[in-house]
Each structure stands twice: as structure tokens, then as C-alpha cells.
Motif scaffolding. Structure first.
Motif, PDB file in Angstrom:
ATOM      1  N   GLY A   1       1.244  -1.147  -0.048  1.00  0.00           N
ATOM      2  CA  GLY A   1      -0.033   0.170  -0.288  1.00  0.00           C
ATOM      3  C   GLY A   1       0.540   1.020  -0.274  1.00  0.00           C
ATOM      4  O   GLY A   1       0.573   1.948   0.603  1.00  0.00           O
ATOM      5  N   LYS A   2       2.023   1.554  -0.783  1.00  0.00           N
ATOM      6  CA  LYS A   2       3.139   1.828  -1.254  1.00  0.00           C
ATOM      7  C   LYS A   2       3.507   2.339  -2.150  1.00  0.00           C
ATOM      8  O   LYS A   2       4.005   1.659  -3.114  1.00  0.00           O
ATOM      9  CB  LYS A   2       4.410   1.938   0.192  1.00  0.00           C
TER      10      LYS A   2
ATOM     11  N   ALA B   1       7.064   7.148  -3.883  1.00  0.00           N
ATOM     12  CA  ALA B   1       7.375   8.255  -3.137  1.00  0.00           C
ATOM     13  C   ALA B   1       7.577   8.156  -1.475  1.00  0.00           C
ATOM     14  O   ALA B   1       8.278   8.593  -0.943  1.00  0.00           O
ATOM     15  CB  ALA B   1       6.446   9.511  -3.159  1.00  0.00           C
ATOM     16  N   ALA B   2       6.443   7.086  -1.339  1.00  0.00           N
ATOM     17  CA  ALA B   2       6.123   7.273   0.253  1.00  0.00           C
ATOM     18  C   ALA B   2       6.738   5.858   0.617  1.00  0.00           C
ATOM     19  O   ALA B   2       7.735   6.256   2.147  1.00  0.00           O
ATOM     20  CB  ALA B   2       4.887   6.472  -0.208  1.00  0.00           C
ATOM     21  N   VAL B   3       7.806   4.816  -0.016  1.00  0.00           N
ATOM     22  CA  VAL B   3       9.077   4.238   0.130  1.00  0.00           C
ATOM     23  C   VAL B   3       9.962   5.233   0.877  1.00  0.00           C
ATOM     24  O   VAL B   3      10.562   4.674   1.406  1.00  0.00           O
ATOM     25  CB  VAL B   3       9.522   3.092  -0.587  1.00  0.00           C
ATOM     26  N   PHE B   4      10.203   5.716  -0.173  1.00  0.00           N
ATOM     27  CA  PHE B   4      11.718   6.670  -0.469  1.00  0.00           C
ATOM     28  C   PHE B   4      11.319   7.468   1.124  1.00  0.00           C
ATOM     29  O   PHE B   4      12.392   8.026   1.412  1.00  0.00           O
ATOM     30  CB  PHE B   4      11.381   7.144  -1.148  1.00  0.00           C
ATOM     31  N   SER B   5      10.272   8.337   1.093  1.00  0.00           N
ATOM     32  CA  SER B   5      10.359   9.557   2.325  1.00  0.00           C
ATOM     33  C   SER B   5      11.056   8.022   3.737  1.00  0.00           C
ATOM     34  O   SER B   5      11.356   9.168   4.578  1.00  0.00           O
ATOM     35  CB  SER B   5       8.951   9.208   2.252  1.00  0.00           C
ATOM     36  N   ASP B   6      10.866   7.216   3.436  1.00  0.00           N
ATOM     37  CA  ASP B   6      11.307   6.274   5.030  1.00  0.00           C
ATOM     38  C   ASP B   6      12.560   5.858   5.009  1.00  0.00           C
ATOM     39  O   ASP B   6      13.013   4.569   5.980  1.00  0.00           O
ATOM     40  CB  ASP B   6      10.825   5.038   4.952  1.00  0.00           C
TER      41      ASP B   6
ATOM     42  N   GLY C   1      -0.520   0.715  -6.859  1.00  0.00           N
ATOM     43  CA  GLY C   1      -0.716   1.420  -5.183  1.00  0.00           C
ATOM     44  C   GLY C   1      -0.173   0.960  -4.296  1.00  0.00           C
ATOM     45  O   GLY C   1       0.173   1.463  -3.017  1.00  0.00           O
ATOM     46  N   SER C   2       0.822   0.445  -4.868  1.00  0.00           N
ATOM     47  CA  SER C   2       1.376  -0.887  -3.726  1.00  0.00           C
ATOM     48  C   SER C   2       2.964  -0.406  -5.024  1.00  0.00           C
ATOM     49  O   SER C   2       2.548   0.033  -6.197  1.00  0.00           O
ATOM     50  CB  SER C   2       0.982  -2.098  -3.643  1.00  0.00           C
ATOM     51  N   SER C   3       4.112  -0.966  -4.404  1.00  0.00           N
ATOM     52  CA  SER C   3       5.621  -0.971  -4.628  1.00  0.00           C
ATOM     53  C   SER C   3       6.374  -2.397  -4.785  1.00  0.00           C
ATOM     54  O   SER C   3       5.686  -2.923  -3.526  1.00  0.00           O
ATOM     55  CB  SER C   3       6.849   0.384  -4.293  1.00  0.00           C
ATOM     56  N   TYR C   4       6.287  -3.089  -5.517  1.00  0.00           N
ATOM     57  CA  TYR C   4       6.983  -4.226  -5.164  1.00  0.00           C
ATOM     58  C   TYR C   4       8.819  -4.230  -5.814  1.00  0.00           C
ATOM     59  O   TYR C   4       9.399  -3.234  -6.499  1.00  0.00           O
ATOM     60  CB  TYR C   4       6.218  -5.320  -6.280  1.00  0.00           C
ATOM     61  N   ARG C   5       9.541  -5.488  -5.871  1.00  0.00           N
ATOM     62  CA  ARG C   5       9.870  -6.354  -6.293  1.00  0.00           C
ATOM     63  C   ARG C   5      10.108  -7.389  -7.047  1.00  0.00           C
ATOM     64  O   ARG C   5       9.333  -7.726  -6.378  1.00  0.00           O
ATOM     65  CB  ARG C   5      12.066  -6.260  -5.520  1.00  0.00           C
ATOM     66  N   PRO C   6      10.417  -7.477  -8.525  1.00  0.00           N
ATOM     67  CA  PRO C   6       9.967  -8.671  -9.204  1.00  0.00           C
ATOM     68  C   PRO C   6      11.330 -10.235  -8.222  1.00  0.00           C
ATOM     69  O   PRO C   6      12.333 -10.068  -8.183  1.00  0.00           O
ATOM     70  CB  PRO C   6       9.913  -8.814 -10.595  1.00  0.00           C
TER      71      PRO C   6
END
Length: 343
Positions: free
Chosen positions: A144-145, A148-153, A175-180
Motif C-alpha cells: 500500500g505504498k 515516493a512513500a517508500v523513499f520517504s522512509d 497503489g503498491s510497490s514491488y520487486r520482482p
């Protein structure tokens, strides 16, 4: 306000209520940036609690970030008496006010900046769930990030975060971020290669990456992941934010070889001849001759003279040993690819 003055001395006063103050010691490279005609914007990030719990994490409570670098902020206690002063006028009774130096704060600690050269990959591996495709079905969790939200953390500069994001081929989706997983990368690359061949696109020349990504989406894979692969393999100087793409041939050859080898991780060894043949079949037709072990030097071991295995952690993608096996999806682009592939 207390004042001391001897004949011929310098009037000095001490404020009753000291202000909060910290001295910040800047490294020369940061001073040069700030003195430049157009100094960069600086930001301060706090170290996330989750990151501080990481094994071998460096202690820090905050970092100062430039667009491309980050500096760890450390507080160092000092036994010296360091005062911050300001000029003021001091008067007693009906005396004429006298120019006085007044101490308004005492600094018992100094803030030092030290370059934070940690890789963003470790933070991203913690923050991003693995996106795996098994038998045509997606196996993942949602964080759910946004990017930009991941980078801010992350207690790193945006430039360092972007570099790590590209290295793990991260992407955003719904609305989410992933790594394959390596599994997914193998499938999506196969779709990219097949679609490019069917459409007559030369991957090492300018091509519409948005169009090719849409063809990959029609095969059931995220278009944003295809775009992330294009950015990961982009030729030097290529603008990866636009619609056009151009891949670096040597990068692609090495990426595909390492990816295929990582997908075989966990076994005792594979025939070198069979591996190289599979590698060739996974490249554009004109690049088949580039499939040489020199292109993946350092990524493999040879248990015997005729077998090959992947070295642990030899690729940025997730090791296949921790992921379920999957059957590669096949669709219309794979069918057209098979018809045009030389036998």
C-alpha cells in the motif's frame, strides 16, 4: 543579565535564559555545494525504527540529504565551554548603555556529518514485497505504498534511492510497490523479447517503450514492470522518464545470462552447453553470438569442467531458491516469436 567589565576589557554578559542551540560541523564537500551559484535543496530524514532494527545497522537518529548524497548526523559531546554570542546594549540604572557581547546559548555538543554510503538495496528488500507469478497467478502481498512513500522512509538521498530502485527493478502497481522475483523477470523478459521480435523492434535503437510495455501487458504482465526493466537496462544517457527507450546491448546480454543462471540456483550444476544455448534463445536473434561466459564473469562457478552454477548473491534479483517454481506463461507473442525464430 550579568555583566563583567574591567578597565580596558571587553564588556561581556550572560543571558539568564539560554536558548537551545547546536553547532553543525559541515564537511568540505557539503560547504562547496552550499557555496555554489545554485545550491541544492537539503532535507533531513529520520532513521525509521524498522531500519534501526536491521542486523548491523549503523546507529544514527537522522541524516541530512542532498539530491545525490546523504550524511549521517552524529551528536558528539564536548567538555569545552562553547558559547554562542550576539551583540547587545547593556545598561545599569541611569548609566549610558554600553555595547556588550552577550552569551545567549551554551553548546555542550556538536553535530557532525559523516557520508552515509549504505546501499539502498537492503532497505528496499525490507520495504518491498516480492512479486512472483506462479502458473499464471500472482503470488505477493501488498504494501500500500507508492514509490515516493517508500523513499520517504529511507534515510538516504533520492539519488541513492533511485539507484537502488533501478537495481532491484522495482515497480509500482495499483497503489503498491514491488520487486520482482527472478521467476517473474524471466517471464516478463521472454514476453518483451517475443513482442519486440514480432513487431520488428530493435531493442538497442530508439523504440517506443510505452508501446512495447502495452504489448507485454496484453500478455498478462504489468506494463510498469516492463518499463522498470527498460530503465534497468537503458543505454547510457537514455532518458528513462519518457516514452522512448533504448537498451544497452551488453547490459541486456549480461542481465539475461545472470537471470537464467539465478533461476537455476539450488541445483548441483547444469551443462554449460545447454545453459549457453538457452541463453542464446532468450536474446534477440542478432545478439545470439554475444552469449559468452565472459559476459557474466564473477556470477558463476564451475563444479566440473562441463557444468555451471550461480554464485550466491550474484544478481540483484531475488534468489530463486526462496521462491516457488512457476510455469512460464505463453500467449500470442510467444506463438509469433516461435514462428519467426530461426531454427
Amino acid at each position: 543579565m550579568a555583566t563583567q567589565q574591567n578597565e580596558g576589557g571587553v564588556p561581556f554578559a550572560v543571558a539568564h535564559d539560554f536558548k537551545s542551540f547546536r553547532l553543525l560541523e559541515l564537511p568540505p564537500e557539503l560547504v562547496q555545494l552550499l557555496e555554489a551559484p545554485n545550491p541544492p535543496q537539503l532535507s533531513i530524514k529520520s532513521l525509521p525504527p524498522a531500519a534501526s532494527d536491521r542486523p548491523n545497522a549503523q546507529p544514527a537518529y537522522a541524516v541530512l540529504c542532498t539530491p545525490t548524497k546523504s550524511f549521517q548526523i552524529r551528536q558528539v559531546q564536548t567538555s569545552n565551554s562553547v558559547f554562542v554570542t550576539q551583540p547587545t546594549l547593556d545598561a545599569h540604572g541611569n548609566d549610558i548603555p554600553v555595547p556588550t557581547t552577550c552569551a545567549v546559548a551554551a553548546c555542550t555538543a556538536t553535530l557532525e556529518l559523516h557520508p552515509a554510503d549504505a546501499s539502498a538495496v537492503a532497505y528496499l528488500e525490507d520495504a518491498l514485497p516480492v512479486y512472483d507469478i506462479v502458473g499464471g497467478e500472482v503470488d505477493t502481498t501488498h504494501n500500500g505504498k507508492s514509490k515516493a512513500a517508500v523513499f520517504s522512509d529511507m534515510p538516504l538521498s533520492n539519488g541513492q534511492c533511485e539507484q537502488g530502485w533501478s537495481e532491484v527493478v522495482a515497480f509500482e502497481l495499483s497503489g503498491s510497490s514491488y520487486r520482482p522475483s527472478v521467476n517473474t523477470l524471466r517471464q516478463v523478459w521472454s514476453s518483451i523479447n517475443a513482442a519486440a521480435l514480432a513487431e520488428g523492434m530493435k531493442l538497442d535503437s530508439q523504440f517506443l517503450g510505452s508501446d512495447l510495455a502495452e504489448l507485454v501487458r496484453e500478455e498478462g504482465y504489468p506494463a510498469s514492470l516492463a518499463q522498470a526493466i527498460f530503465a534497468h537496462l537503458a543505454a547510457a544517457g537514455q532518458d528513462t522518464s519518457g516514452q522512448w527507450s533504448c537498451l544497452h546491448r551488453a547490459k541486456v546480454v549480461s542481465f539475461v545470462g545472470r537471470m537464467l543462471l539465478q533461476a537455476k540456483q539450488g541445483s548441483s550444476g547444469h551443462s554449460i552447453a545447454d545453459f549457453v544455448e538457452e541463453w542464446k534463445d532468450s536474446l534477440p536473434e542478432a545478439w545470439r553470438g554475444d552469449a559468452d561466459l565472459k559476459a557474466i564473469d564473477g556470477a558463476y562457478d564451475n563444479p566440473t569442467a562441463t557444468t555451471i552454477v550461480a554464485k550466491a548473491n550474484s544478481a540483484s534479483a531475488t534468489p530463486e531458491s526462496v521462491l516457488p517454481k512457476a510455469t512460464a506463461a505463453k500467449g500470442k507473442w510467444h506463438e509469433r516469436f516461435a514462428k519467426t525464430r530461426k531454427k
